[in-house]
Design a protein around this motif. Sequence first.
Motif, mmCIF file in Angstrom:
data_model
loop_
_atom_site.group_PDB
_atom_site.id
_atom_site.type_symbol
_atom_site.label_atom_id
_atom_site.label_comp_id
_atom_site.label_asym_id
_atom_site.label_seq_id
_atom_site.Cartn_x
_atom_site.Cartn_y
_atom_site.Cartn_z
ATOM 1 N N ALA A 1 -32.347 32.356 -25.732
ATOM 2 C CA ALA A 1 -31.342 31.416 -25.806
ATOM 3 C C ALA A 1 -30.208 31.982 -26.336
ATOM 4 O O ALA A 1 -28.969 31.731 -25.823
ATOM 5 C CB ALA A 1 -31.818 30.270 -26.913
ATOM 6 N N CYS B 1 -38.233 33.002 -27.695
ATOM 7 C CA CYS B 1 -37.113 31.905 -27.479
ATOM 8 C C CYS B 1 -35.731 31.974 -28.044
ATOM 9 O O CYS B 1 -34.586 31.818 -27.311
ATOM 10 C CB CYS B 1 -37.702 30.459 -27.753
ATOM 11 N N TYR C 1 -43.492 33.174 -30.315
ATOM 12 C CA TYR C 1 -43.019 32.642 -29.349
ATOM 13 C C TYR C 1 -41.559 32.086 -29.842
ATOM 14 O O TYR C 1 -40.620 32.057 -28.820
ATOM 15 C CB TYR C 1 -43.659 31.168 -29.070
#
Length: 106
Positions: A67, A63, A59
């Motif tokens: 990002a 992310c 995860y």
Amino acid sequence: MNTTQPSGSRLLTGWSVAGLVLLLPTVVLAWIAVLASERGSRCLMYGEECSTIPGGLLYGLFCAALAAGVLALAWPRTRAESARAGAVVVQWGAQLTLGAMILSGA
């Protein structure tokens, strides 16, 4: 007033957009490949021989890739192009590492 982007800036935008577009298909196809293997199906059906890679790491990489890609797109085109290039490198590095880690759990 000159509103055209330099070619390097356009190239970075293209790589960033390509990474963002390919992020979800990379993850989905990697999981399909894992679940199609004997070890992946045993993990899914019986909970045996599952990957030892922590889910939080996967995860986190997802992310980080997301990002960094959004940051590279939102970064001003005329300022600090090297920082923008660094964000694209981080984006692709996290994305490729994520795909490799998912596949290594097979």
